[in-house]
Write a protein that holds these residues in place. Structure first.
Motif, PDB file in Angstrom:
ATOM      1  N   GLU A  98       4.101  13.616   4.338  1.00 38.60           N
ATOM      2  CA  GLU A  98       3.170  12.590   4.808  1.00 38.60           C
ATOM      3  C   GLU A  98       2.460  13.010   6.097  1.00 38.60           C
ATOM      4  N   THR A 105       1.493   5.528  -0.360  1.00 41.41           N
ATOM      5  CA  THR A 105       0.899   6.854  -0.243  1.00 41.41           C
ATOM      6  C   THR A 105       1.629   7.735  -1.226  1.00 41.41           C
ATOM      7  N   GLU A 148      -5.325  13.840   3.885  1.00 39.81           N
ATOM      8  CA  GLU A 148      -5.687  13.090   2.679  1.00 39.81           C
ATOM      9  C   GLU A 148      -6.515  13.965   1.743  1.00 39.81           C
ATOM     10  N   ILE A 167       0.884  -1.157   0.000  1.00 35.97           N
ATOM     11  CA  ILE A 167       0.000   0.000   0.000  1.00 35.97           C
ATOM     12  C   ILE A 167       0.923   1.208   0.000  1.00 35.97           C
ATOM     13  N   SER A 224      -3.825   7.178  -1.414  1.00 37.40           N
ATOM     14  CA  SER A 224      -3.338   5.831  -1.112  1.00 37.40           C
ATOM     15  C   SER A 224      -3.763   4.882  -2.215  1.00 37.40           C
ATOM     16  N   LYS A 260      -2.531  13.899  -1.037  1.00 33.43           N
ATOM     17  CA  LYS A 260      -2.214  12.518  -0.662  1.00 33.43           C
ATOM     18  C   LYS A 260      -3.282  11.564  -1.180  1.00 33.43           C
TER      19      LYS A 260
END
Length: 182
Positions: free
Chosen positions: A101, A25, A106, A23, A35, A33
């Motif tokens: 990050e 990012t 998100e 997974i 994923s 962001k």
């Protein structure tokens, strides 16, 4: 029905998932962001292994269905491979990824931060500037991009920083980077 989208993005995090998947990012231009799953990324014959590597800046093709995305193709612009050979440069590059990050929610995009991150990675990989100077320039630009710097490069009090995890990054830099408060 899955929608296919293309994103110019930087891989800022990669975590193993299951037996051979990852997974990742991505910090994507215009999107923030995102994923996504990379099938077979940790397998010996994984065709998209490189897509799940940290520091990869590429054009990612994603199949998106609902809230899940899967990487279907990846055309690399730069993998900043030179950074892996020097521990100080790699540490500085990982600080850039960690900052992106930890500070970005998100789906929210910050063009100034994206540009500063790519410029920093490029300078770390291809210029002869000292790592400390390049990282300091990035942090000042990045903090300004997220609203936490004063004019003329002086840092504001970070005690009330919106994303508290960034304080961890700054603590980790103690001794590596000296940022003066004045």
């Amino acid at each position: 029905m899955k929608e296919l989208i293309g994103l110019d993005a930087l891989c800022i995090k990669s975590v193993g998932y299951g037996e051979s998947d990852s997974i990742i990012t991505l910090y994507a231009a215009g999107r923030g962001k995102v994923s996504a799953k990379v099938r077979g990324a940790r397998g010996a014959k994984g065709k998209l292994r490189y897509a799940a590597s940290l520091l990869t800046f590429a054009r990612y093709q994603l199949a998106v269905g609902g809230d899940k995305a899967t990487v279907t193709a990846c055309d690399v612009y730069d993998n900043f491979f030179a950074l892996c050979a020097d521990p100080l440069k790699y540490y500085a590059a990982c600080t850039v990824l960690e900052f992106c990050e930890k500070t970005q929610p998100e789906g929210e995009y910050n063009h100034a931060l994206f540009s500063a991150a790519l410029a920093c990675l490029r300078d770390l990989a291809y210029s002869s500037s000292p790592e400390e100077e390049v990282l300091e320039r990035f942090l000042l630009a990045a903090l300004a991009a997220v609203g936490y710097a004063r004019p003329k490069g002086k840092l504001r009090d970070l005690g009330n920083f919106l994303y508290k995890k960034t304080d961890i990054i700054l603590q980790a830099l103690k001794g590596f980077l000296k940022i003066s408060e004045a």
